[in-house]
Scaffold this motif. Sequence first.
Motif, PDB file in Angstrom:
ATOM      1  N   ALA A   1       0.827  -1.212   0.000  1.00 39.81           N
ATOM      2  CA  ALA A   1       0.000   0.000   0.000  1.00 39.81           C
ATOM      3  C   ALA A   1       0.858   1.256   0.000  1.00 39.81           C
ATOM      4  CB  ALA A   1      -0.935  -0.015   1.215  1.00 39.81           C
ATOM      5  N   ALA A   2       1.979   1.218   0.709  1.00 40.93           N
ATOM      6  CA  ALA A   2       2.870   2.383   0.740  1.00 40.93           C
ATOM      7  C   ALA A   2       3.492   2.644  -0.632  1.00 40.93           C
ATOM      8  CB  ALA A   2       3.965   2.166   1.783  1.00 40.93           C
ATOM      9  N   VAL A   3       3.847   1.602  -1.349  1.00 39.94           N
ATOM     10  CA  VAL A   3       4.395   1.779  -2.700  1.00 39.94           C
ATOM     11  C   VAL A   3       3.331   2.373  -3.612  1.00 39.94           C
ATOM     12  CG1 VAL A   3       5.412   0.622  -4.696  1.00 39.94           C
ATOM     13  CG2 VAL A   3       6.064  -0.090  -2.393  1.00 39.94           C
ATOM     14  N   TRP A   4       2.106   1.889  -3.491  1.00 43.39           N
ATOM     15  CA  TRP A   4       1.026   2.465  -4.293  1.00 43.39           C
ATOM     16  C   TRP A   4       0.867   3.956  -4.014  1.00 43.39           C
ATOM     17  CZ3 TRP A   4      -2.834  -2.055  -3.023  1.00 43.39           C
ATOM     18  CH2 TRP A   4      -2.615  -3.112  -3.923  1.00 43.39           C
ATOM     19  N   ARG A   5       0.910   4.322  -2.743  1.00 47.87           N
ATOM     20  CA  ARG A   5       0.742   5.737  -2.400  1.00 47.87           C
ATOM     21  C   ARG A   5       1.890   6.576  -2.977  1.00 47.87           C
ATOM     22  NH1 ARG A   5      -0.894   3.598   2.542  1.00 47.87           N
ATOM     23  NH2 ARG A   5       0.989   4.242   3.673  1.00 47.87           N
ATOM     24  N   ALA A   6       3.103   6.031  -2.929  1.00 47.89           N
ATOM     25  CA  ALA A   6       4.237   6.761  -3.497  1.00 47.89           C
ATOM     26  C   ALA A   6       4.066   6.944  -5.000  1.00 47.89           C
ATOM     27  CB  ALA A   6       5.541   6.022  -3.195  1.00 47.89           C
ATOM     28  N   CYS A   7       3.563   5.912  -5.668  1.00 48.68           N
ATOM     29  CA  CYS A   7       3.377   5.986  -7.119  1.00 48.68           C
ATOM     30  C   CYS A   7       2.167   6.831  -7.509  1.00 48.68           C
ATOM     31  CB  CYS A   7       3.231   4.578  -7.707  1.00 48.68           C
ATOM     32  SG  CYS A   7       4.763   3.613  -7.674  1.00 48.68           S
ATOM     33  N   SER A   8       1.324   7.171  -6.546  1.00 49.89           N
ATOM     34  CA  SER A   8       0.141   7.985  -6.862  1.00 49.89           C
ATOM     35  C   SER A   8       0.531   9.397  -7.300  1.00 49.89           C
ATOM     36  CB  SER A   8      -0.808   8.035  -5.657  1.00 49.89           C
ATOM     37  OG  SER A   8      -0.239   8.785  -4.587  1.00 49.89           O
ATOM     38  N   ILE A   9       1.791   9.783  -7.096  1.00 52.12           N
ATOM     39  CA  ILE A   9       2.283  11.060  -7.641  1.00 52.12           C
ATOM     40  C   ILE A   9       2.108  11.073  -9.146  1.00 52.12           C
ATOM     41  CG2 ILE A   9       4.382  12.431  -8.006  1.00 52.12           C
ATOM     42  CD1 ILE A   9       5.389  11.402  -5.318  1.00 52.12           C
ATOM     43  N   VAL A  10       2.306   9.931  -9.757  1.00 52.86           N
ATOM     44  CA  VAL A  10       2.183   9.804 -11.215  1.00 52.86           C
ATOM     45  C   VAL A  10       0.834   9.192 -11.589  1.00 52.86           C
ATOM     46  CG1 VAL A  10       3.250   8.835 -13.300  1.00 52.86           C
ATOM     47  CG2 VAL A  10       4.679   9.488 -11.330  1.00 52.86           C
ATOM     48  N   TYR A  11       0.385   8.233 -10.791  1.00 56.89           N
ATOM     49  CA  TYR A  11      -0.852   7.521 -11.089  1.00 56.89           C
ATOM     50  C   TYR A  11      -1.806   7.707  -9.897  1.00 56.89           C
ATOM     51  CZ  TYR A  11       2.352   5.416 -14.428  1.00 56.89           C
ATOM     52  OH  TYR A  11       3.275   5.226 -15.421  1.00 56.89           O
ATOM     53  N   PRO A  12      -2.596   8.786  -9.880  1.00 63.37           N
ATOM     54  CA  PRO A  12      -3.402   9.152  -8.705  1.00 63.37           C
ATOM     55  C   PRO A  12      -4.324   8.045  -8.203  1.00 63.37           C
ATOM     56  CG  PRO A  12      -3.337  10.956 -10.274  1.00 63.37           C
ATOM     57  CD  PRO A  12      -2.698   9.795 -10.959  1.00 63.37           C
ATOM     58  N   GLN A  13      -4.835   7.214  -9.116  1.00 59.54           N
ATOM     59  CA  GLN A  13      -5.775   6.171  -8.684  1.00 59.54           C
ATOM     60  C   GLN A  13      -5.112   5.139  -7.767  1.00 59.54           C
ATOM     61  OE1 GLN A  13      -8.088   4.416 -11.880  1.00 59.54           O
ATOM     62  NE2 GLN A  13      -7.945   6.302 -13.081  1.00 59.54           N
ATOM     63  N   ALA A  14      -3.779   5.042  -7.812  1.00 55.41           N
ATOM     64  CA  ALA A  14      -3.080   4.052  -6.985  1.00 55.41           C
ATOM     65  C   ALA A  14      -3.274   4.315  -5.503  1.00 55.41           C
ATOM     66  CB  ALA A  14      -1.595   4.041  -7.336  1.00 55.41           C
ATOM     67  N   ALA A  15      -3.524   5.582  -5.145  1.00 58.32           N
ATOM     68  CA  ALA A  15      -3.696   5.916  -3.726  1.00 58.32           C
ATOM     69  C   ALA A  15      -4.961   5.299  -3.139  1.00 58.32           C
ATOM     70  CB  ALA A  15      -3.719   7.432  -3.548  1.00 58.32           C
ATOM     71  N   GLN A  16      -5.921   4.952  -3.983  1.00 61.96           N
ATOM     72  CA  GLN A  16      -7.198   4.425  -3.510  1.00 61.96           C
ATOM     73  C   GLN A  16      -7.234   2.900  -3.462  1.00 61.96           C
ATOM     74  OE1 GLN A  16      -9.105   6.892  -2.496  1.00 61.96           O
ATOM     75  NE2 GLN A  16      -7.542   8.276  -3.342  1.00 61.96           N
ATOM     76  N   LEU A  17      -6.160   2.265  -3.888  1.00 59.17           N
ATOM     77  CA  LEU A  17      -6.164   0.805  -3.968  1.00 59.17           C
ATOM     78  C   LEU A  17      -6.137   0.167  -2.581  1.00 59.17           C
ATOM     79  CD1 LEU A  17      -3.546   0.393  -6.843  1.00 59.17           C
ATOM     80  CD2 LEU A  17      -6.015   0.030  -7.028  1.00 59.17           C
ATOM     81  N   GLU A  18      -6.764  -1.017  -2.480  1.00 62.24           N
ATOM     82  CA  GLU A  18      -6.730  -1.807  -1.258  1.00 62.24           C
ATOM     83  C   GLU A  18      -6.190  -3.196  -1.584  1.00 62.24           C
ATOM     84  OE1 GLU A  18     -10.400  -1.913   0.823  1.00 62.24           O
ATOM     85  OE2 GLU A  18     -10.804   0.227   0.529  1.00 62.24           O
ATOM     86  N   VAL A  19      -5.228  -3.653  -0.799  1.00 59.87           N
ATOM     87  CA  VAL A  19      -4.573  -4.930  -1.074  1.00 59.87           C
ATOM     88  C   VAL A  19      -5.585  -6.069  -1.101  1.00 59.87           C
ATOM     89  CG1 VAL A  19      -2.947  -6.632  -0.150  1.00 59.87           C
ATOM     90  CG2 VAL A  19      -2.331  -4.211  -0.180  1.00 59.87           C
ATOM     91  N   ALA A  20      -6.522  -6.084  -0.154  1.00 60.82           N
ATOM     92  CA  ALA A  20      -7.488  -7.192  -0.088  1.00 60.82           C
ATOM     93  C   ALA A  20      -8.322  -7.274  -1.357  1.00 60.82           C
ATOM     94  CB  ALA A  20      -8.392  -7.026   1.127  1.00 60.82           C
TER      95      ALA A  20
END
Length: 701
Positions: free
Chosen positions: A434-453
């Motif tokens: 989840a932390a990697v997704w949030r870091a990548c949300s700088i470029v891909y904003p939708q990644a911040a909303q992802l849930e691992v489950a």
Amino acid sequence: MTDPIADRYPSTAFQDRHIGPDDAAIRHMLQAVGYDSLDSLSNAVVPEVIRWVDGLQTPSAIDERQARTEMLQIAARNTSMVSMIGLGYSDTETPAVIRRNIIENPAWYTAYTPYQPEIAQGRLEALLNFQTMVEDLTALPIAGSSLLDEPTAAAEAMGLALRTVPSGGHRILVDADTHPQTLAVLATRAEPIGAEIHVVDLNEPLPEGPYAAVLISYPGTSGRLWNPADVVAAAHAAGALAVVITDLLALTMLTPPGELGADIAVGSAQRFGVPFGFGGPHAGFMSVRAGLERSLPGRLVGVSVDADGQPAYRLALQTREQHIRREKATSNICTAQVLLAVVASMYAVYHGPAGLKRIAERTHRYAAVLAAGLRSAGADLAHAAYFDTVRVHVPGQAHEVVRAARNLGINLRLVDEDTVSASTDEVTTADHIAAVWRACSIVYPQAAQLEVAVVDSELVDESIPAVVRRTSPYLSHPVFARHQNETSMLRYLRRLADRDVALDRSMIPLGSCTMKLNATTEMEPITWAGFAGIHPFAPLDQAAGYLELITSLESWLCDITGYAAVSLQPNAGSQGEFAGLLAIRGYHRARGQGQRNVCLIPSSAHGTNAASAVMAGMRVVVVACDAEGNVDVDDLTAKITANADDLAALMITYPSTHGVFEESVSHICALVHEAGGQVYVDGANLNALVGLAKPGVFGAD
């Protein structure tokens, strides 16, 4: 603030705890050799011409409590982050039963390297387990009992190929998708022996012309996972060997190199329970097909029969052969990494095949979830197939993504301005993904909303193609099925230790350059998280403690040796020899005397000296010694005269292998210098010089 009470009642000095002989024993020994004090003995033994009387500038000694406090403070200056850098180094959980009963157990960490099988049956069995583990996972029939690390294992494979395929034109093809540190070591090792490294894109047809080997990374440093069988076949069609650089954990899920037709497999056993340790030490491995075993560098443990007809372990092949082969030795690898190989082998014993498979599947699942989430957010990924490494395109934002991840406690790999990658491992969690997704949300904003489950529940394709999925069994020997609970493992380790002689029960009857006992206070910190948990490619601002240690040690060693600079980079004494000779070679080239390639080596020298000289592109000329092992100065003078224009170096062990301080050492150094050569002093016996003489002052370069 001064403490008069502490000054009045000082703690026991460190050296009094760790230098065995007490005053009475010292007096007894001095009496036996006819001296009344250690000073008088030193004055008699150390030649006056080299004696150092001005003392050292190193800090005053401290006691054990102070040493432990200082090490805790230094460890606290390192910052342990979650590492997803990859690059061939993965975080791992060292089982407590292995940490406490091997790494922290003097029965294992003080044991001498197993040249004497009669006092090393336990270690030899553990190393046989290591060989069996590597053979099974790589599906190649013969494996050595450890090498130094992955890059040097790849370099040893290159050397094996050059010896085995003389028609290869001294060319080696190397997969461009190889770890950069491995490419660097290959280049360093190739140049002195005239080998040519050609870095190639294995997506393209192999180049024309002869070559001795193709080195294939499987998986690649980018995470790429593919079927290299066609490249292996093309290498064989060209008369070359196919070398696969691989990952033991991945091979629980991937088609092993032997089934792909590879001749050699190499890699690191680090992720089998051995901590990062800022880069080592870690045990490398090599396995080979039948027919190449006689060219295998390092040791090969075999099963024999003792005088009573019982099974017994011995070294079927070993680098002690260097003492016979010398300049014809195939490698300068000496003691390798026995302790770390034992740790890795016991990790496999403790987890067994099912446990290793479970760790691998978990590791891969996290990578697959990471990739699936990024892809759903619109990210462009470098590869559709991978094991544990996901490379993502972040146009112009790589530094920002890495910085954002760091602020969340995660270290990612910065590939270039447009690319980052993340590698999963045994200790990865959903929070890390989840932390990697949030870091990548700088470029891909939708990644911040992802849930691992959610991503995990939707994921079907786990990105290992069927064509490279493993179907064959591994680790079928009973030892890998018997010890999956702590009690059984504890008893197994004790049983093996009881078959050895180490310093926890006896002096060892073989004197050697490696017999340097580290005190418990010195060994203890290596398992602390502040030291063990630092990735070798972590940002240096996270390794302030390590940098302090390194800088201090370099400074103290300069003071002790009298040299201007010290490198701590070589990961073994044999590699120190090689590095020193490369420095001498570079010195001559910088002076326009590149023709200087003769290395004089006394006949009493360690076998690694001659092997290192050959690896450094030098021609060995042996100098005679007298009956006491001293250099024959007349023969040395004659050899210098005969090779004056081409003399590069003299390698000399001081004090000598026979334990003697040769009176003529300064004269010997002067003779070599007058002829334009340099002097390399083997530091095997440096302990005998500390505070008494400095090689950099008495003439050694």
